[in-house]
Design an enzyme around this catalytic site. Structure first.
Site, PDB file in Angstrom:
ATOM      1  CG  HIS A 164      47.638  79.014  -0.249  1.00  0.00           C
ATOM      2  ND1 HIS A 164      46.957  80.074  -0.798  1.00  0.00           N
ATOM      3  CD2 HIS A 164      48.418  79.532   0.728  1.00  0.00           C
ATOM      4  CE1 HIS A 164      47.323  81.181  -0.180  1.00  0.00           C
ATOM      5  NE2 HIS A 164      48.204  80.886   0.744  1.00  0.00           N
ATOM      6  CG  ASP A 165      45.810  80.303   3.386  1.00  0.00           C
ATOM      7  OD1 ASP A 165      46.892  79.707   3.524  1.00  0.00           O
ATOM      8  OD2 ASP A 165      45.727  81.523   3.119  1.00  0.00           O
ATOM      9  CG  ASP A 216      49.870  87.255   2.650  1.00  0.00           C
ATOM     10  OD1 ASP A 216      49.251  86.229   2.354  1.00  0.00           O
ATOM     11  OD2 ASP A 216      50.437  87.424   3.744  1.00  0.00           O
ATOM     12  CG  ASP A 272      50.868  85.727  -2.745  1.00  0.00           C
ATOM     13  OD1 ASP A 272      50.517  86.658  -1.998  1.00  0.00           O
ATOM     14  OD2 ASP A 272      50.347  84.600  -2.742  1.00  0.00           O
ATOM     15  CD  GLU A 293      44.806  86.425   2.710  1.00  0.00           C
ATOM     16  OE1 GLU A 293      44.547  85.280   3.069  1.00  0.00           O
ATOM     17  OE2 GLU A 293      45.876  86.985   3.009  1.00  0.00           O
TER      18      GLU A 293
HETATM   19  C1  NOJ Z   1      47.745  84.511   4.173  1.00  0.00           C
HETATM   20  C2  NOJ Z   1      48.353  83.457   3.309  1.00  0.00           C
HETATM   21  O1  NOJ Z   1      47.426  83.082   2.332  1.00  0.00           O
HETATM   22  C3  NOJ Z   1      48.760  82.333   4.228  1.00  0.00           C
HETATM   23  O2  NOJ Z   1      49.138  81.179   3.532  1.00  0.00           O
HETATM   24  C4  NOJ Z   1      49.868  82.832   5.104  1.00  0.00           C
HETATM   25  O3  NOJ Z   1      50.183  81.854   6.058  1.00  0.00           O
HETATM   26  C5  NOJ Z   1      49.472  84.114   5.831  1.00  0.00           C
HETATM   27  N1  NOJ Z   1      48.767  85.039   4.997  1.00  0.00           N
HETATM   28  C6  NOJ Z   1      50.691  84.817   6.343  1.00  0.00           C
HETATM   29  O4  NOJ Z   1      51.399  85.362   5.258  1.00  0.00           O
END
Ligand code: NOJ
Length: 553
Positions: A329-330, A200, A99, A256
């Site tokens: 995970h989000d 990210d 990541d 992302e």
């Molecule tokens: C996206 C990540 O997937 C998330 O978990 C994170 O809180 C934010 N970016 C900030 O890095």
């Protein structure tokens, strides 16, 4: 364009290390825990792991706030543990994607510690500092984790920008020294032998440097999106990163890209290889609210979902490449969002969702526990939650007058901890995740839903994923075939065809608890059923609750 590349033919498994497997009893997952489960992943058949951050971090946002990019978080182990994990993965034929969190660092990163010291510090311009406006923040932007996106710093009496928590100051990508430092750090990991990067919020690294006010949303703050997402120099910087680093190694790269449009995605993930291999788009995830309305009570409409997915399938075909995902995970667990978690349908609907996703064009991603049919969690009290986004929202909404019950219901539906409860390995205490006290409680349903019981049942969700993964490797139509959506307006059935040369494959699935008419079944009755989540034939032309199948002819 149908050029063979390993990342198009791979199946990626996302590990959230904190919640995967603890090996030393401190209640947190770690690298040795991951190494110990490599054979399990090999058995599943995946060939790439995306590892959420394992770097040194004060863990304000569970590692997405990095204070040293070249060290491992002590809680997770040592660099030697990392090297052993990488070696074991490679021995198992599994590649490791790291990541890359470089939109921001932790406020404890030495660059920021220096930067905040004085306006003429050599690191000052590594971050985004602005004077206040009429004794207030430089503009009205809200952060993704509630409150203003600007933090006042007494030392130099200026504000710094943080699109996420105030402990995650945004890097200034317009500074060439920042970019060079990032590229250098990336080379460090590439030289170690890693196999790629998940980047990210990479669509947010370049900001409009006029910092205009944004449109005010329900939380009273301005929306930064138009000035930050797909910002002015993002493609220029990614092309530079590609020239400087990515093109020199054999990597899988996935950005992302929240807020990415199809047109933008074609640039980020262009088939000419000048930027990234693929992006994570969010359009299908945002159908029940998106970021602005994330906590509101909405559900995903199947007709809209089909339209969005098929648009991405068709538009990127031959021009760019899709990432296929239901969970990470989000996000809350897709099984709780779109499937059915009741004992009668949990497994059937988990399999149904898997088949629909895995057979589209793109690289499929499996999020840890998805292959077991893990579900959302409902903790009774807010004190049982750990996620910064959830906790900030809870406080903010209480102040705004929402009832506790309303807020908890939002958390049950959308909170990020739904996906972060520890991996359920067995029916033993703490689901076999740890011998200590887990950092986040285990979902109480672990006694029924766990890897051990999945592995002992030939009909389990696990073996279904295993078969889907195998099918994808065996039939090139799943990688390259053209996608055509059928029954577009049907509110229950998701059906599509993949076609490559003379090979045609039909996928059809009932997304509801009531039987659905599907004439396609009679048309395809002479085809070969490759995978199916029911055992006995039902009434002709009808899909039973959550029934899904794939037929080849
Ligand atoms: C996206 C990540 O997937 C998330 O978990 C994170 O809180 C934010 N970016 C900030 O890095």
């Amino acid at each position: 364009m149908n050029e063979k590349t390993w990342w198009k033919e791979s199946i990626v498994y996302q590990i959230y290390p904190r919640s995967f497997q603890d090996s030393d009893g401190d209640g947190l997952g770690d690298l040795n825990g991951i190494t110990s489960r490599m054979e399990y992943l090999k058995q599943l058949g995946i060939n790439v792991i995306w590892l959420s951050p394992v770097y040194e971090s004060p863990c304000d946002d569970n590692g997405y706030d990095i204070s040293n990019y070249r060290e491992i978080l002590t809680d997770f182990g040592t660099m030697e543990d990392y090297d052993r994990m990488l070696l074991k993965a490679h021995e198992c034929g599994i590649r490791i994607v790291m990541d890359l969190v470089v939109n921001h660092t932790s406020d404890e990163h030495p660059w920021f510690v220096e930067s905040r010291k004085s306006v003429d510090n050599p690191y000052r311009d590594f971050y985004i500092w602005r004077e206040g406006r009429d004794r207030k923040e430089p503009n009205n932007w809200g952060s993704c984790f509630s409150g203003s996106a600007w933090q006042w710093d007494e030392e130099t009496r200026m504000y710094y920008l943080h699109l996420f928590s105030k402990k995650q100051p945004d890097l200034n990508w317009d500074n060439p020294r920042v970019r060079e430092e990032v590229y250098d750090m990336m080379r460090f990991w590439c030289e170690k032998g890693i196999d790629g990067f998940r980047m990210d919020v990479i669509s947010m690294i370049s900001k409009d440097d006029h910092f205009p006010d944004g449109e005010v949303g329900p939380d009273g703050y301005g929306d930064f999106s138009p000035y930050v997402r797909n910002g002015p120099h993002v493609h220029e910087y990614l092309k530079e990163m590609n020239r400087e680093v990515l093109s020199k190694y054999d990597l899988l790269t996935v950005g992302e890209c929240s807020g990415v449009t199809i047109e933008e995605a074609k640039r980020y993930a262009s088939a000419d290889g000048s930027e990234l291999d693929m992006v994570f788009q969010f359009e299908h995830m945002d159908l029940d609210g998106g970021e602005t309305f994330k906590w509101n009570d909405r559900s995903i409409d199947l007709v809209e979902l089909k339209a969005v997915l098929s648009k991405w399938q068709g538009e990127l075909d031959g021009k760019a490449w899709n990432s296929l995902y239901w969970c990470n995970h989000d996000q809350p667990r897709m099984l709780s969002r779109l499937g059915n978690t009741s004992p009668s349908y949990r497994e059937t609907s988990a399999k149904m969702l898997a088949i629909c996703l895995h057979m589209m064009q793109g690289t499929p991603y499996v999020y840890q526990g998805e292959e077991l049919g893990m579900t959302n969690v409902r903790f009774a009290d807010i004190s049982q939650y750990q996620d910064i986004e959830t906790l900030n929202m809870y406080k903010e909404r209480l102040d705004e007058g929402y009832s506790k019950e309303e807020i908890m219901n939002s958390i049950y539906a959308k909170g990020r901890d739904n996906a972060r409860t520890p991996m359920q390995w067995s029916g033993e205490v703490n689901a076999g995740f740890t011998k200590g006290t887990p950092w986040l409680e285990v979902n109480p349903n672990y006694t029924k839903i766990n890897a051990e019981s999945e592995l002992s049942d030939p009909d389990s969700v696990f073996y279904y994923y295993q078969k889907l993964i195998r099918l994808r490797k065996e039939h090139s139509v799943f990688v390259n075939g053209e996608f055509t959506l059928l029954m577009e307006e049907d509110p229950q059935v998701f059906a599509y065809i993949r076609k490559e040369g003379d090979t045609e494959v039909l996928v059809c699935a009932n997304f509801s608890e009531t039987p659905a008419a599907c004439d396609l079944l009679s048309e395809w009755k002479d085809g070969e059923v490759l995978i199916w989540n029911y055992k006995e034939k039902g009434e002709t032309g009808v899909l039973r609750p959550y029934e899904a199948m794939m037929i080849r002819r």
